[in-house]
Motif scaffolding. Structure first.
Motif, mmCIF file in Angstrom:
data_model
loop_
_atom_site.group_PDB
_atom_site.id
_atom_site.type_symbol
_atom_site.label_atom_id
_atom_site.label_comp_id
_atom_site.label_asym_id
_atom_site.label_seq_id
_atom_site.Cartn_x
_atom_site.Cartn_y
_atom_site.Cartn_z
ATOM 1 N N LEU A 210 -24.841 62.654 -58.059
ATOM 2 C CA LEU A 210 -25.626 61.596 -58.197
ATOM 3 C C LEU A 210 -25.415 60.116 -58.783
ATOM 4 O O LEU A 210 -25.504 59.065 -58.143
ATOM 5 C CB LEU A 210 -27.002 62.057 -58.525
ATOM 6 N N PRO A 211 -25.042 60.228 -59.994
ATOM 7 C CA PRO A 211 -24.623 58.763 -60.344
ATOM 8 C C PRO A 211 -23.417 58.170 -59.747
ATOM 9 O O PRO A 211 -23.754 57.048 -59.496
ATOM 10 C CB PRO A 211 -24.058 59.083 -61.866
ATOM 11 N N LYS A 212 -22.475 58.694 -59.296
ATOM 12 C CA LYS A 212 -21.596 58.244 -58.481
ATOM 13 C C LYS A 212 -21.990 57.548 -57.253
ATOM 14 O O LYS A 212 -21.590 56.417 -56.837
ATOM 15 C CB LYS A 212 -20.231 59.145 -58.217
ATOM 16 N N ILE A 213 -22.799 58.247 -56.399
ATOM 17 C CA ILE A 213 -23.212 58.006 -55.292
ATOM 18 C C ILE A 213 -24.323 56.741 -55.512
ATOM 19 O O ILE A 213 -24.369 55.846 -54.761
ATOM 20 C CB ILE A 213 -23.687 59.081 -54.208
ATOM 21 N N GLU A 214 -25.095 56.802 -56.408
ATOM 22 C CA GLU A 214 -26.204 55.671 -56.678
ATOM 23 C C GLU A 214 -25.247 54.403 -56.906
ATOM 24 O O GLU A 214 -25.608 53.334 -56.425
ATOM 25 C CB GLU A 214 -26.712 56.092 -57.874
ATOM 26 N N HIS A 215 -24.156 54.625 -57.817
ATOM 27 C CA HIS A 215 -23.195 53.541 -58.043
ATOM 28 C C HIS A 215 -22.842 52.894 -56.879
ATOM 29 O O HIS A 215 -22.483 51.567 -56.614
ATOM 30 C CB HIS A 215 -22.177 53.945 -59.059
ATOM 31 N N GLN A 216 -22.201 53.696 -55.777
ATOM 32 C CA GLN A 216 -21.568 53.015 -54.671
ATOM 33 C C GLN A 216 -22.831 52.563 -53.750
ATOM 34 O O GLN A 216 -22.723 51.501 -53.209
ATOM 35 C CB GLN A 216 -21.217 54.504 -53.725
ATOM 36 N N ALA A 217 -24.129 53.027 -53.617
ATOM 37 C CA ALA A 217 -24.948 52.406 -52.733
ATOM 38 C C ALA A 217 -25.451 51.064 -53.504
ATOM 39 O O ALA A 217 -25.961 50.089 -52.907
ATOM 40 C CB ALA A 217 -26.156 53.271 -52.982
ATOM 41 N N LEU A 218 -25.503 50.974 -55.022
ATOM 42 C CA LEU A 218 -25.821 49.762 -55.542
ATOM 43 C C LEU A 218 -24.821 48.618 -55.343
ATOM 44 O O LEU A 218 -25.076 47.517 -54.939
ATOM 45 C CB LEU A 218 -25.896 49.749 -57.111
ATOM 46 N N MET A 219 -23.452 48.890 -55.171
ATOM 47 C CA MET A 219 -22.441 47.885 -55.133
ATOM 48 C C MET A 219 -22.463 47.560 -53.482
ATOM 49 O O MET A 219 -22.144 46.796 -53.027
ATOM 50 C CB MET A 219 -21.163 48.699 -55.159
ATOM 51 N N ALA A 220 -23.350 48.299 -52.448
ATOM 52 C CA ALA A 220 -23.162 48.048 -51.171
ATOM 53 C C ALA A 220 -24.206 47.003 -50.873
ATOM 54 O O ALA A 220 -24.046 46.322 -49.879
ATOM 55 C CB ALA A 220 -23.545 49.302 -50.229
ATOM 56 N N HIS A 221 -25.087 46.782 -51.898
ATOM 57 C CA HIS A 221 -26.136 45.782 -51.734
ATOM 58 C C HIS A 221 -26.981 45.928 -50.409
ATOM 59 O O HIS A 221 -27.135 44.859 -49.443
ATOM 60 C CB HIS A 221 -25.537 44.445 -51.826
ATOM 61 N N GLY A 222 -27.731 46.932 -50.176
ATOM 62 C CA GLY A 222 -28.449 47.326 -48.913
ATOM 63 C C GLY A 222 -28.293 48.432 -48.216
ATOM 64 O O GLY A 222 -27.941 49.578 -49.014
#
Length: 398
Positions: A210-222
């Protein structure tokens, strides 16, 4: 002094095993040692609410005194009179501490000093006891047993939510040796399955992924595939974490000769949203059904607020689930979560009526069942994404 969150520490399980041993031996010999059960309940309450959580422990004691006196007073009153205003007042007073605890963070951004771990689940037990007293179902109120019912330590922090009369039947009786051996077998199974759920699968989804994929989602900005991944991974984490805890609580209860009701029954296999709520967090869902939904339906129909019973049911679905959303917390994502499930139950009711009326024209086979499960699962996962608050985090990250 060390404090423990129930079922979160290997040391807790070691202490639990030692504490349960005399109870197991006694029940195998056909005896229930109430004095010892009271002693270890007090001991585990000290472990949970002592030390650094002493403030919570004091709040728990004050809460118990307040609620026991309230219920005692109402049940005494109910023996001779039954005014609706007094009943409503008793219910409001019973939930008042919980309302204060839930509203305080929304008002001033801090936790209430009267809050403690498990206050919601204790409040549910208090309210249902008042309502069953009002209905005449609960004939006799025993203050000391009521305290035992409220602070039954295996389930105190997060349920499952038991019922007063059902718990009393188990508490007052000793199961036969054959039945107790089966309870022990189920208890061991539940605890070992709980370890798989909470310490393996929950860890996999919640800590590793979860932390890794949340970080990726935040970096994607949308909107992104990472956000979709968050939706599914969080849903799996939420299920395995809470179901694992519930299995521990139920398994421990079985060792004590108490058949605490199950909380999860393969919820992701549900064909529709109504079936989902009959499988997910079942004791909470059934509590809301019995003590809010059904009573509100009866009130609206009695006063003829709506002409159509269907309208009554639909409005009540939305109110019931919205209240559940508020119970989780006074934030837009919890409230939206509740409203969405209320609307989904309305749509589900319409679809089931339509399908029944046109069953000769609509296909029904394994494919349609799988498709219904697929739709339900994805809707639930989307609402869990909303429930997680991650979308709120993304908004502020921007």
């Amino acid at each position: 002094m060390l404090t423990f969150i129930p079922y979160e520490n290997p040391t807790y399980f070691g202490i639990l095993a030692i504490a349960l041993l005399p109870i197991v031996i006694g029940l195998l010999c056909g005896k229930r040692f109430h004095w010892y059960e009271t002693l270890i309940s007090f001991f585990f309450l000290v472990l949970i609410f002592g030390g650094s959580k002493l403030t919570q422990g004091i709040a728990l004691i004050a809460y118990l005194v307040y609620e026991v006196l309230l219920v005692w007073g109402y049940t005494t009153y109910r023996k001779s009179r039954n005014q609706t205003g007094i009943f409503v007042g008793a219910v409001i007073l019973a939930i008042l501490p919980l309302v204060v605890v839930k509203l305080t963070p929304a008002i001033n951004g801090t936790q209430s000093i009267i809050g403690f771990l498990g206050i919601s689940y204790l409040t549910f037990k208090v309210v249902q006891t008042i309502m069953e007293s009002r209905d005449g179902v609960l004939k006799k109120f025993e203050p000391w047993f009521f305290i035992q019912f409220l602070v039954f330590f295996p389930t105190i922090s997060s349920g499952p939510i038991d019922r007063y009369r059902r718990f009393k039947r188990d508490y007052d009786h000793v199961p036969s040796q054959d039945k107790y051996l089966k309870l022990l077998q189920k208890g061991v199974h539940n605890i070992f399955l709980g370890f798989v759920y909470k310490y393996m699968l929950s860890y996999l989804f919640g800590t590793l992924m979860l932390p890794k994929i949340e970080h990726q989602a935040l970096m994607a900005h949308g909107m992104s595939w990472s956000l979709v991944g968050v939706m599914y991974v969080y849903s799996m984490y939420l299920f395995f974490d809470f179901a694992g805890y519930s299995l521990f609580a139920i398994g421990t209860s079985y060792f004590m000769g108490v058949e605490t009701p199950i909380n999860f029954n393969a919820p992701f296999k549900s064909h529709n949203i109504k079936e989902f709520w009959n499988r997910w967090h079942m004791t909470l869902s059934f509590w809301f059904r019995d003590f809010i939904y059904m009573r509100l339906v009866f009130f609206l129909m009695k006063h003829k607020v709506f002409k159509s019973p269907k309208t009554t049911a639909n409005v009540t679905y939305i109110i019931n689930m919205t209240i559940m959303g508020f119970w989780h917390g006074v934030t837009w994502y919890y409230i939206s979560y509740g409203i969405l499930h209320g609307v989904a139950l309305v749509v589900n009711g319409w679809w089931l009526r339509y399908k029944k009326k046109h069953q000769d024209k609509l296909p029904h086979n394994k494919f349609t069942e799988l498709f219904a499960t697929f739709i339900t699962f994805n809707f639930v996962c989307f609402t869990f994404l909303l429930f997680s608050g991650f979308l709120n985090t993304m908004l502020f990250a921007k």
